[in-house]
Design a protein around this motif. Structure first.
Motif, PDB file in Angstrom:
ATOM      1  N   SER A  13      10.229  18.562  30.381  1.00 50.30           N
ATOM      2  CA  SER A  13       8.783  18.326  30.351  1.00 50.30           C
ATOM      3  C   SER A  13       8.317  17.811  31.706  1.00 50.30           C
ATOM      4  CB  SER A  13       8.437  17.314  29.268  1.00 50.30           C
ATOM      5  OG  SER A  13       8.825  17.810  28.019  1.00 50.30           O
ATOM      6  N   GLY A  14       9.161  16.988  32.336  1.00 51.30           N
ATOM      7  CA  GLY A  14       8.845  16.489  33.669  1.00 51.30           C
ATOM      8  C   GLY A  14       8.806  17.620  34.683  1.00 51.30           C
ATOM      9  N   LEU A  15       9.760  18.525  34.570  1.00 47.12           N
ATOM     10  CA  LEU A  15       9.791  19.673  35.480  1.00 47.12           C
ATOM     11  C   LEU A  15       8.535  20.508  35.291  1.00 47.12           C
ATOM     12  CD1 LEU A  15      13.504  20.825  35.168  1.00 47.12           C
ATOM     13  CD2 LEU A  15      12.466  19.478  36.976  1.00 47.12           C
ATOM     14  N   SER A  16       8.162  20.658  34.033  1.00 43.31           N
ATOM     15  CA  SER A  16       6.963  21.433  33.739  1.00 43.31           C
ATOM     16  C   SER A  16       5.738  20.764  34.369  1.00 43.31           C
ATOM     17  CB  SER A  16       6.836  21.557  32.233  1.00 43.31           C
ATOM     18  OG  SER A  16       5.554  21.886  31.879  1.00 43.31           O
ATOM     19  N   ALA A  17       5.740  19.425  34.408  1.00 48.84           N
ATOM     20  CA  ALA A  17       4.642  18.698  35.048  1.00 48.84           C
ATOM     21  C   ALA A  17       4.649  18.949  36.555  1.00 48.84           C
ATOM     22  CB  ALA A  17       4.761  17.205  34.756  1.00 48.84           C
ATOM     23  N   LEU A  18       5.850  19.020  37.152  1.00 47.58           N
ATOM     24  CA  LEU A  18       5.929  19.334  38.584  1.00 47.58           C
ATOM     25  C   LEU A  18       5.325  20.713  38.857  1.00 47.58           C
ATOM     26  CD1 LEU A  18       9.523  18.219  39.726  1.00 47.58           C
ATOM     27  CD2 LEU A  18       7.364  16.992  39.979  1.00 47.58           C
ATOM     28  N   ILE A  19       5.635  21.657  37.954  1.00 50.45           N
ATOM     29  CA  ILE A  19       5.098  23.009  38.134  1.00 50.45           C
ATOM     30  C   ILE A  19       3.566  22.989  38.031  1.00 50.45           C
ATOM     31  CG2 ILE A  19       5.004  25.342  37.153  1.00 50.45           C
ATOM     32  CD1 ILE A  19       7.927  24.978  36.344  1.00 50.45           C
ATOM     33  N   SER A  20       3.059  22.203  37.099  1.00 53.38           N
ATOM     34  CA  SER A  20       1.602  22.078  36.987  1.00 53.38           C
ATOM     35  C   SER A  20       1.015  21.515  38.278  1.00 53.38           C
ATOM     36  CB  SER A  20       1.230  21.166  35.827  1.00 53.38           C
ATOM     37  OG  SER A  20       1.648  21.730  34.631  1.00 53.38           O
ATOM     38  N   GLY A  21       1.715  20.552  38.864  1.00 55.01           N
ATOM     39  CA  GLY A  21       1.262  19.979  40.128  1.00 55.01           C
ATOM     40  C   GLY A  21       1.222  21.033  41.221  1.00 55.01           C
ATOM     41  N   LEU A  22       2.277  21.826  41.261  1.00 54.27           N
ATOM     42  CA  LEU A  22       2.357  22.905  42.248  1.00 54.27           C
ATOM     43  C   LEU A  22       1.205  23.887  42.059  1.00 54.27           C
ATOM     44  CD1 LEU A  22       4.190  24.475  44.371  1.00 54.27           C
ATOM     45  CD2 LEU A  22       5.102  25.683  42.406  1.00 54.27           C
ATOM     46  N   LYS A  23       0.978  24.244  40.816  1.00 51.79           N
ATOM     47  CA  LYS A  23      -0.107  25.178  40.492  1.00 51.79           C
ATOM     48  C   LYS A  23      -1.436  24.622  41.007  1.00 51.79           C
ATOM     49  CE  LYS A  23      -2.645  26.781  36.385  1.00 51.79           C
ATOM     50  NZ  LYS A  23      -2.753  28.200  36.162  1.00 51.79           N
ATOM     51  N   CYS A  24      -1.651  23.368  40.678  1.00 54.09           N
ATOM     52  CA  CYS A  24      -2.897  22.702  41.032  1.00 54.09           C
ATOM     53  C   CYS A  24      -3.106  22.707  42.548  1.00 54.09           C
ATOM     54  CB  CYS A  24      -2.780  21.272  40.513  1.00 54.09           C
ATOM     55  SG  CYS A  24      -4.319  20.466  40.242  1.00 54.09           S
ATOM     56  N   ALA A  25      -2.073  22.290  43.279  1.00 56.51           N
ATOM     57  CA  ALA A  25      -2.187  22.182  44.733  1.00 56.51           C
ATOM     58  C   ALA A  25      -2.363  23.545  45.385  1.00 56.51           C
ATOM     59  CB  ALA A  25      -0.959  21.480  45.295  1.00 56.51           C
ATOM     60  N   ARG A  26      -1.574  24.497  44.961  1.00 56.96           N
ATOM     61  CA  ARG A  26      -1.616  25.795  45.644  1.00 56.96           C
ATOM     62  C   ARG A  26      -2.867  26.583  45.301  1.00 56.96           C
ATOM     63  NH1 ARG A  26       2.888  26.891  48.811  1.00 56.96           N
ATOM     64  NH2 ARG A  26       1.950  28.904  49.234  1.00 56.96           N
ATOM     65  N   GLU A  27      -3.384  26.366  44.120  1.00 57.21           N
ATOM     66  CA  GLU A  27      -4.629  27.066  43.787  1.00 57.21           C
ATOM     67  C   GLU A  27      -5.765  26.577  44.674  1.00 57.21           C
ATOM     68  OE1 GLU A  27      -4.688  28.849  39.290  1.00 57.21           O
ATOM     69  OE2 GLU A  27      -5.034  26.714  39.513  1.00 57.21           O
ATOM     70  N   SER A  28      -5.632  25.345  45.191  1.00 59.04           N
ATOM     71  CA  SER A  28      -6.657  24.839  46.092  1.00 59.04           C
ATOM     72  C   SER A  28      -6.271  25.090  47.544  1.00 59.04           C
ATOM     73  CB  SER A  28      -6.861  23.347  45.868  1.00 59.04           C
ATOM     74  OG  SER A  28      -7.218  23.122  44.536  1.00 59.04           O
ATOM     75  N   ALA A  56      -3.105  30.634  31.281  1.00 62.36           N
ATOM     76  CA  ALA A  56      -3.671  29.293  31.143  1.00 62.36           C
ATOM     77  C   ALA A  56      -2.641  28.214  31.471  1.00 62.36           C
ATOM     78  CB  ALA A  56      -4.190  29.104  29.733  1.00 62.36           C
ATOM     79  N   VAL A  57      -1.412  28.410  31.038  1.00 58.80           N
ATOM     80  CA  VAL A  57      -0.365  27.439  31.362  1.00 58.80           C
ATOM     81  C   VAL A  57       0.775  28.170  32.064  1.00 58.80           C
ATOM     82  CG1 VAL A  57      -0.880  25.769  29.568  1.00 58.80           C
ATOM     83  CG2 VAL A  57       0.593  27.678  29.032  1.00 58.80           C
ATOM     84  N   PRO A  58       1.267  27.615  33.178  1.00 58.56           N
ATOM     85  CA  PRO A  58       2.305  28.330  33.922  1.00 58.56           C
ATOM     86  C   PRO A  58       3.633  28.408  33.163  1.00 58.56           C
ATOM     87  CG  PRO A  58       1.829  26.206  34.965  1.00 58.56           C
ATOM     88  CD  PRO A  58       0.831  26.384  33.881  1.00 58.56           C
ATOM     89  N   VAL A  59       3.949  27.361  32.426  1.00 63.48           N
ATOM     90  CA  VAL A  59       5.238  27.340  31.733  1.00 63.48           C
ATOM     91  C   VAL A  59       5.043  27.739  30.276  1.00 63.48           C
ATOM     92  CG1 VAL A  59       7.174  25.907  31.028  1.00 63.48           C
ATOM     93  CG2 VAL A  59       6.131  25.587  33.262  1.00 63.48           C
ATOM     94  N   GLN A  60       5.636  28.856  29.903  1.00 63.51           N
ATOM     95  CA  GLN A  60       5.463  29.358  28.550  1.00 63.51           C
ATOM     96  C   GLN A  60       6.803  29.382  27.840  1.00 63.51           C
ATOM     97  OE1 GLN A  60       3.253  33.014  28.797  1.00 63.51           O
ATOM     98  NE2 GLN A  60       1.495  31.890  29.543  1.00 63.51           N
ATOM     99  N   ALA A  61       7.012  28.351  27.034  1.00 61.94           N
ATOM    100  CA  ALA A  61       8.318  28.204  26.401  1.00 61.94           C
ATOM    101  C   ALA A  61       8.573  29.305  25.379  1.00 61.94           C
ATOM    102  CB  ALA A  61       8.414  26.841  25.739  1.00 61.94           C
ATOM    103  N   LEU A  62       7.583  29.563  24.548  1.00 65.66           N
ATOM    104  CA  LEU A  62       7.774  30.613  23.547  1.00 65.66           C
ATOM    105  C   LEU A  62       7.434  31.959  24.162  1.00 65.66           C
ATOM    106  CD1 LEU A  62       8.001  28.324  21.460  1.00 65.66           C
ATOM    107  CD2 LEU A  62       6.925  29.874  19.868  1.00 65.66           C
TER     108      LEU A  62
END
Lengths: 671, 111
Positions: B59-74, A393-399
């Motif tokens: 947290s910002g990096l994690s947001a970048l990863i979410s962006g990557l996920k979003c774009a590549r899944e499409s 569900a979430v790509p980054v899993q801290a725990l």
């Protein structure tokens, strides 16, 4: 004497006792190997000496662990720091969570936000959160159909929806003291500190602690000792963590997982290409294109190109190969149309002309029907190459989610990245221990399985970045859960002796006593000295008596069965289930029978020497005295009128509506 | 305003998104929301101009990863361009240069 001087002296004495105990232990075990194995009965003497060795190593690790104990005095907290307080719950009574949430709202810290993380997504919980005035988070729709990862998943989800610099995690039943943040936040002035763990203290332990839940040995000397080696464990609750450390952990893990997965996918596809045979020129060209693409991608990966780039190389190759195959298929259709056209079908002729005129563009658009090649339609490669971790569900899993007890794995990963930890020994939260034997066993089993799981999947000895003492500290805890097999040998030995007359030692001689007795006594003294006043006998009893559970834990993990996360029940389960203690009862009955048989034999003039009889009787008494703890626990009833007492500060300040004051004395739902 | 993110240029081949300010825990949600919105509008080939991002945390990096996920899944991409020193060094430290395609500037990032 000043307190710190007193502490230093105490530690010195403790270390001397430890060294002496270790020397005596080594002296004994070496003698056992080289001079006293019963060579006539190796089937017995070898398991026995291995079990003894296990115990000696356990002691060595314990002494090493207790070697230094850092003094921890609270430092003055920073002037400003945002703290998110997470209260994790799944199915605990709403009332219980509410008590914790109210106490959290009263924590003395201006810049805090309290969140109830409700994995049960209960409307009643959400409503209560609103009444209390704290925030409420449950999993969103992203989690539908994805692995939930229990408590770790619950926290990982909340991490992405909050932003405080620090996070305090509380289990649903852990009522925090108002001072908890003021006493712990100061430690974070050390920039590389990842977390501060405080003790778990149970305010509902019945007199005498029949279930052995008392944790002050672990949340005292043991954690302090680990702290001395910068290896204090994170225990999942009553801890303050630095968000940056957790997020960093999650991102590292993401990068490593993605890289590994991409490498494996390319390898797997390449292997499949090698096995693919082709009959015609177009298919062969497609196979060649894919093979080359995969090779280029593999090389790029080795050259440290970005994973996005590597993925694109594979995706391009797939697209090209698909185009080649598609074109072939479209041409075949065109050929068929041409046949029809020759027979006078004008419509077919028109289609034929259209296809031939636009062959490439049609082929680009038409999905290939071929299933001989791993093409775009095959999900396995898409999943791996989109870097999206779509199965989660979430790509980054801290725990960490590799274990059903996420805490230890998380702490170990943090330590391996160079983060520091602190154990601060003052009790700052008050929680509930299981109130019946069955629940207590479930909790123990979960810990045992989780710990063994981490040992198998992320063995500390192979973990880069951990110092050697840190490796030992993690290993020591994992190692202790393998004790079941060795304890079984120690429990069976006197029974075997009485029934067969076979001893694991070559003779019960003076040599044996002068080596064994000093070691045995010193070992007990050492343990009690380190415990400094905390009762240890209950723990020793359970250590031996939990052999079936520990064996079960190891075997269940090794068998690779999927293990579920069982939420420890926070209410009392009724009834006495004898099945819970049949192995221990069997050993008790066998031991008593064996002693009786031995005595009859001895006084009847049959074989057993008096010394052997005495040693094994003493041993049998020790075994039975330890094992009866579970019988007592199964049939335990708290004394008439006894009730768990909430800590004073909660009773005094809890401004609850009058009609609802039942929770003051019994949040566990006891009448 | 601490953090701004907007779509600068949208063509069939790529969309240029520019962000400025501090990409941290406080702005990560806004960032993710915006990227998701763009991708859902059918534009999944994204170049993120990070010239205005002065600070980024995990947290910002994690947001970048979410962006990557979003774009590549499409079926698209998510390229980073024009990084300042702090974001560049944090990305390197966290080994995210192993994941993202990173370009000197938005022009170099164009397909």
């Amino acid at each position: 004497m000043k307190p710190s001087k007193h502490r230093d002296t105490r530690l010195l004495v403790s270390n001397i006792i430890g060294v002496v105990a270790c020397a005596l232990g080594l002296n004994y075990i070496i003698w056992r190997y080289i001079a006293s194995l019963n060579l006539q009965a190796l089937w017995f003497s070898i398991p026995m000496v291995i079990a003894e060795t296990y115990g000696i190593l356990d002691m060595l690790l314990f002494v090493f662990m207790s070697w230094r104990k850092p003094e921890r005095e609270p430092l003055s907290p920073p002037e400003k720091a945002e703290v998110d307080i997470f209260i994790t719950t799944y199915n605990e009574p709403v009332d219980l969570v509410a008590t914790t949430a109210r106490a959290a709202m009263r924590i003395d810290w201006p810049d805090k936000k309290v969140y109830i993380l409700d994995d049960g997504a209960r409307t009643s919980m959400e409503k209560t959160a609103e009444e209390i005035g704290c925030n409420y988070i449950s999993r969103g729709k992203d989690w539908r159909g994805k692995p939930r990862h229990a408590k770790a998943g619950n926290i990982n989800n909340a991490l992405l929806e909050t932003s405080g610099e620090f996070i305090m995690i509380l289990d649903a039943d852990q009522i925090p003291a108002p001072t908890i943040l003021r006493k712990t936040l100061g430690f974070f002035s050390e920039p590389s500190l990842a977390f501060v763990q405080t003790p778990q203290y149970f305010y509902n332990l019945p007199p005498g602690d029949p279930f052995g839940n008392e944790a002050s040995l672990f949340y005292g000397p043991i954690q302090q000792g680990k702290d001395g080696w910068n290896a204090a464990f994170f225990c999942g609750s009553n801890a303050v963590l630095r968000r940056e450390a957790l997020m960093q952990l999650g991102i590292r893990e993401y990068v490593e997982t993605m890289e590994k997965r991409e490498r494996e996918t390319i390898k797997r596809l390449a292997k499949r290409m090698q096995k693919t045979s082709c009959d015609d020129a177009e298919t062969c060209a497609a196979v060649k294109r894919l093979t080359e693409g995969l090779k280029a991608a593999g090389e790029a990966l080795d050259d440290k190109a970005s994973l996005e780039h590597v993925s694109d190389l594979v995706i391009e190759a797939v697209r090209d190969a698909e185009f080649l195959i598609s074109r072939k298929e479209v041409s075949e259709i065109a050929g068929a149309m041409n046949e029809l056209a020759k027979e006078g079908d004008t419509e077919a002729a028109a289609i034929y002309r259209h296809i031939i005129g636009n062959l490439d563009s049609i082929a680009r658009r038409a999905p290939s029907l071929s299933d001989t090649l791993p093409l775009r339609g095959s999900e396995e490669y898409l999943e791996a190459l989109n870097l999206a971790r779509s199965e989660e569900a979430v790509p980054v899993q801290a725990l960490a989610t590799i274990s059903i007890t996420e805490d230890m794995a998380t702490a170990m990963r943090l330590h391996s990245l160079g983060w520091k930890s602190i154990f601060y020994p003052e009790v700052l939260a008050y929680g509930l221990a299981p109130e019946d034997f069955g629940s207590s066993l479930k909790q123990r089993l979960r810990w045992a399985q989780g710990t063994v799981q981490v040992f198998i999947r992320e063995n500390p000895f192979f973990k880069k970045g951990l110092s050697f003492p840190q490796k030992l500290m993690y290993f020591a805890t994992m190692y202790s859960y393998f004790s079941g097999f060795f304890n079984l040998v120690l429990l069976l030995a006197p029974i075997i002796y009485f029934f067969t007359g076979i001893a694991p030692v070559s003779s019960w001689s003076v040599d044996f006593f002068v080596r064994f007795i000093p070691f045995f006594i010193m070992n007990k003294i050492m343990f009690r000295f380190v415990a400094s006043g905390i009762p240890v006998w209950r723990g020793e009893q359970y250590n031996l008596a939990m052999f079936p559970l520990n064996i079960k834990a190891v075997l269940s993990v090794l068998s690779g069965k999927k293990l579920g996360f069982v939420v420890t029940p926070k209410h009392k389960e009724e009834g006495h289930n004898f099945r819970l203690i049949w192995p221990q009862t069997t050993i008790i009955v066998l031991t008593i029978a064996a002693v009786t048989y031995g005595l009859i034999g001895f006084f009847g003039g049959r074989g057993i020497p008096a010394v052997g009889l005495l040693v094994n009787m003493a041993w049998s008494i020790y075994n039975v005295a330890s094992l009866v703890v579970v019988v007592r626990a199964l049939y335990y009833q708290p004394p008439e009128g006894w009730n768990a007492q909430l800590p004073e500060f909660v009773i005094q300040t809890d401004r609850r509506p009058a009609q609802d004051d039942s929770a003051n004395s019994c949040p566990a739902g006891k009448p | 305003m601490d953090f701004i993110i907007e779509e600068k240029e949208g063509t069939e081949r790529y969309s240029l998104v520019a962000a400025s300010g501090r990409l941290n825990g406080a702005s990560a949600t806004e960032f993710k929301r915006k990227i998701k919105q763009i991708v859902e509008a059918g534009k999944s080939r994204l170049i993120l101009d990070m010239g205005g991002i002065v600070f980024i945390d995990s947290s910002g990096l994690s947001a970048l990863i979410s962006g990557l996920k979003c774009a590549r899944e499409s079926g698209g991409f998510f390229r980073l361009a024009n990084l300042r020193d702090q974001p560049a060094s944090v990305i390197k430290l966290m080994m995210l240069d192993r994941v993202f395609d990173i370009y000197a500037d938005a022009i170099a990032a164009k397909p």
